[in-house]
Enzyme design. Structure first.
Site, short mmCIF file in Angstrom:
data_model
loop_
_atom_site.label_atom_id
_atom_site.label_comp_id
_atom_site.label_asym_id
_atom_site.label_seq_id
_atom_site.Cartn_x
_atom_site.Cartn_y
_atom_site.Cartn_z
N GLY A 165 -28.16 106.43 -35.85
CA GLY A 165 -27.91 105.35 -34.90
C GLY A 165 -27.36 106.12 -33.75
O GLY A 165 -26.36 106.81 -33.91
N THR A 166 -27.98 106.07 -32.60
CA THR A 166 -27.74 107.16 -31.69
C THR A 166 -27.95 106.76 -30.26
O THR A 166 -28.48 105.69 -29.96
CB THR A 166 -28.70 108.32 -32.05
OG1 THR A 166 -28.24 109.49 -31.47
CG2 THR A 166 -30.08 108.02 -31.52
N THR A 167 -27.52 107.64 -29.36
CA THR A 167 -27.90 107.52 -27.96
C THR A 167 -28.36 108.88 -27.50
O THR A 167 -27.61 109.86 -27.61
CB THR A 167 -26.70 107.10 -27.09
OG1 THR A 167 -26.08 105.98 -27.67
CG2 THR A 167 -27.17 106.76 -25.70
N LYS A 220 -27.37 116.65 -32.32
CA LYS A 220 -28.72 116.11 -32.33
C LYS A 220 -29.60 116.78 -31.30
O LYS A 220 -30.77 116.40 -31.13
CB LYS A 220 -28.67 114.61 -32.05
CG LYS A 220 -27.84 113.85 -33.05
CD LYS A 220 -27.72 112.40 -32.67
CE LYS A 220 -26.54 111.79 -33.39
NZ LYS A 220 -26.31 110.39 -33.03
#
Lengths: 197, 217
Positions: free
Chosen positions: B16-18, B50
């Protein structure tokens, strides 16, 4: 969306109503009058929100006559919350209640799906709102005046309308203060443009 | 009223990321948050990186299922270095993006991973490519991805200008990540940023307490 300023509130909405992929109404007025100086911004099911707004407008009108003075924005918000919470399983309604009263000036109350009630200086709602949380966090400063609130509302709505397929059309704005209600429409070709890349 | 939740419904550990990548005058900035979560309730890592280097001047950001993304990147790194040896020159950024796209498209039924690829090569200068979930490949000047990206579409549309300086672009990227992390509960931690130019690669890590704070409602 709705924004408080010192002396009143600015409310704004897009104008698109959809049934699936078809735009049933491209010039909808989602800013609904509940009382002289109390309006609500409707999102979610058009049928649900129209029905609730009519009921609350009736209840508030009656209450105002009993009191023999203009009703409080907080009262209107609580009436919305009462209906939205009691019938939460059947309804899909996200409502912003905004207006001006003598006691607390300009106020914005948010009644999202589920029937919570919270007062906020700025509130956004609807399917397009997710795209402008970052923009609002970065650009809203407390203490803005009416014109600045109008500009930031128009800009935020334009950005959301550009990204959200369920939002579009024209931008409807209104400002509510002690002097009264002033309504504006910004057409598609007059909306603020952002560098397209 | 629809919610954009495709990333957060992934089973197992998901990023779950940006993630974000943007071109400035002379280079490109690519960055991400550092949170890995399971089901939106448990943060399994606060400091995961990431932003992965796939070649000297080509970096990738992953979104979606962490397992899928790591597996795809491992395979892509191999293919890319093999390709680079065959061509006897550093690979083009589009080559890296195409390798990822092939893997994502051919295995679209099993995989749930998306990528941003950013880098610099001699032929076309700074570039940013997006490989989306089903395997579409497009090139953009600025792009955002992951569950936290929905909250900053408006900010990025309003704030990004082509041909910014490196400092302006870094500030823009830091602000955008901070805003997204402030609203998305499955994005957070530190901001990892990488600046890629002709001269080389620079890593910038902004810890949580040094991130810009914005007015909260």
């Amino acid at each position: 969306m709705a924004v408080e300023y010192d002396g009143g509130v600015v409310i704004g909405a897009d104008s698109r109503t959809t049934t699936g992929a078809y735009i049933a109404n491209r010039v909808t007025d989602k800013l609904t009058r509940i009382h002289d100086k109390i309006y609500c911004c409707r999102s979610g099911s058009a049928a649900d929100t129209q029905a609730i707004a009519e009921i609350v407008a009736y209840q508030l009108g009656f209450h105002s006559i009993e009191l023999d003075e203009p009703p409080l924005v907080e009262t209107a918000a609580n009436l919305f919350r009462a209906s939205c919470y009691r019938y939460r399983e059947e309804l899909t309604a996200g409502i912003l209640v905004a207006g001006w009263d003598k006691r607390k000036g300009g106020q914005v109350y948010s009644v999202p799906i589920g029937g919570m009630l919270v007062r906020q200086p700025v509130s956004v709602g609807g399917s397009g709102s997710t795209y402008i949380y970052g923009f609002m966090d970065a650009n809203y400063k407390p203490g803005m005046n009416k014109e600045q609130c109008m500009e930031i509302t128009a800009a935020a709505l334009s950005l959301a309308m550009e990204r959200d397929g369920s939002s579009g059309g024209v931008v409807r704005l209104a400002s509510i203060s002690e002097e009264g209600v002033e309504r504006r429409v910004i057409l598609g070709n007059q909306l603020p443009k952002f560098s397209t890349h | 009223m629809e919610k954009h939740c495709t990333d957060s419904r992934v089973k197992g550990v998901s990023t779950g990321t940006t993630i974000l990548a943007a071109i400035f005058d002379g280079g490109v900035v690519i960055g991400s948050d550092s949170r890995a979560s399971m089901g939106g309730e448990y943060v399994s890592s606060k400091t995961i990186n990431k932003v992965i280097q796939v070649h000297d001047r080509i970096f990738c950001c992953m979104a979606g299922s962490l397992a899928d993304a790591q597996a795809v990147i491992k395979s892509a790194k191999f293919h890319l270095s093999f390709h680079s040896v065959q061509m006897e020159s550093p690979p083009q950024v589009i080559a890296a993006a195409s390798v990822l796209k092939d893997l994502c498209y051919k295995n679209k039924d099993e995989l749930q991973a998306g990528f941003l690829t950013a880098g610099w090569d001699k032929k076309n200068g700074p570039q940013v490519y997006v490989v989306s979930l089903g395997g579409m490949l497009i090139s953009q000047q600025v792009t955002i991805g992951g569950s936290g990206s929905t909250y900053i579409y408006g900010y990025v549309d309003a704030k990004y200008k082509p041909n910014m300086t490196k400092e302006e672009c870094l500030q823009f990227a830091t602000n955008a990540l901070a805003l997204a992390m402030g609203r998305d509960n499955v994005s957070g931690g530190v901001a990892h940023l990488v600046v890629i130019t002709e001269k080389g690669v620079e890593h910038v890590v902004v810890p949580g307490d040094k991130l810009p704070k914005f007015h909260d409602e």
